[in-house]
Design a protein around this motif. Sequence first.
Motif, short mmCIF file in Angstrom:
data_model
loop_
_atom_site.label_atom_id
_atom_site.label_comp_id
_atom_site.label_asym_id
_atom_site.label_seq_id
_atom_site.Cartn_x
_atom_site.Cartn_y
_atom_site.Cartn_z
N LYS A 87 0.84 -1.20 0.00
CA LYS A 87 0.00 0.00 0.00
C LYS A 87 0.87 1.25 0.00
N SER A 95 -1.36 -0.73 -3.92
CA SER A 95 -2.70 -0.14 -3.77
C SER A 95 -2.57 1.30 -3.29
N THR A 147 -14.03 7.08 -3.81
CA THR A 147 -13.68 6.43 -2.54
C THR A 147 -13.25 4.97 -2.77
N ASN A 148 -12.19 4.58 -2.08
CA ASN A 148 -11.86 3.16 -1.95
C ASN A 148 -11.40 2.90 -0.52
N ASP A 149 -10.90 1.72 -0.24
CA ASP A 149 -10.55 1.37 1.14
C ASP A 149 -9.42 2.21 1.71
N ASN A 164 -10.26 8.85 0.07
CA ASN A 164 -11.21 9.45 -0.86
C ASN A 164 -10.67 10.78 -1.37
#
Length: 395
Positions: A171, A256, A326-328, A331
């Motif tokens: 990430k 990610s 938005t994702n995990d 945003n």
Amino acid sequence: MKDRLNLMAALSENMLKVNMLLSVFFLPGTLAGCGKNPALRITTPKKIEALSGSCLEIPCIYDTEHTSYNSSRTIYGVWMKGAINFWADPNIVIFNSSGSVNTYSLNIDGNLREKNCTTLFPDVKTSYTDRYFFRIENEPFKASACDDPLDITVKDSPWTPSINIPVGDLKEHQSVTISCSAVTPCPHSPPELTWNLQQDSERQTEKNTDGTFTTKIQETITLSDTHDGYNISCSARYPVNGGSKTAETEVTLSVSYAPKDTSASISPSGLVSAGSWVELSCSSRAKPPASFTWFWNSKHGAINLSVGQVYSFNVTEGEEYYCEATNDLGNQRSVIFLLVKDDPVFGLHIILKILGIMLLCSTVVIFECWFRFSNKPKKEKEDQIYVNTVTETKP
């Protein structure tokens, strides 16, 4: 009948000769350890690979509890190639630390008195591929490690280096240590590692649990969205007699990250008429892909209008809208103004916002200029005026 008796006599005589010959080789302790309870065991990799033209170090520790073994006496280490029944082939012994045999110019680096039989092959050839056995001669004790053969395979091409990345999802904002490692059968001449990360990464040669070695370089980086899809390549250059041999590998990072470059747009663009149909769309770069939500910035606050990348509706008046991607991991939003013809209120609203932004920018620029000017050191005068006095002498 007489011929038959003569044949049996001849066979008996041959058997006697064989038994006498075997008795020579099966002196007490000569092959001790080739039965169910080995008198000699060695700890070494069962299989090991080498590179032709390079050296090979064989980690080796031997152990024996035989009563006739005495470390205070002279100890010789012997390496045999091929089959363990070396008495059937006088050329099977390739090395004896006594100096009597050294076919491959081997050298036992380990201290035999400390039961260290580590051995160095200085220049490996492809013909060295075979099975090897180790033996200890410590008169009267002699034993071969029959149950611990070593299989050596010599390659012409070097090993592909391995790029190691921490297990799990990568990430953005995460600090990870990435390493590139290479098999090192010859720690005296380790491979040179290079990659497209930081070039000053320090090379380290480390000893593995089985006694073999690995050379590696590593770098700690903080991940960002720009690392997603980034190819890391690493090459290992092995020095060999007459030059070098190189192999390389490559891996692609998968990182990610939260939504980036979120952008809202309107179709048709520009001024629209009240009652016309418009379509708002939103795009964003994110991994995993973002979900989109549309909001209307009303006088009473933000109102959720729709979920989805596109929102279509009939225009009534000029308003401010924004989409939120938005994702995990986070945003990001993008604002858009809908301009409607003959809507003076919204037109004035837009004008005031633009003027406010311009005023803010001008204030920042003016303050910056004033700050720099006020902190500028005063220039000292470099020019000086000199007055020359001339005295006249009258006759």
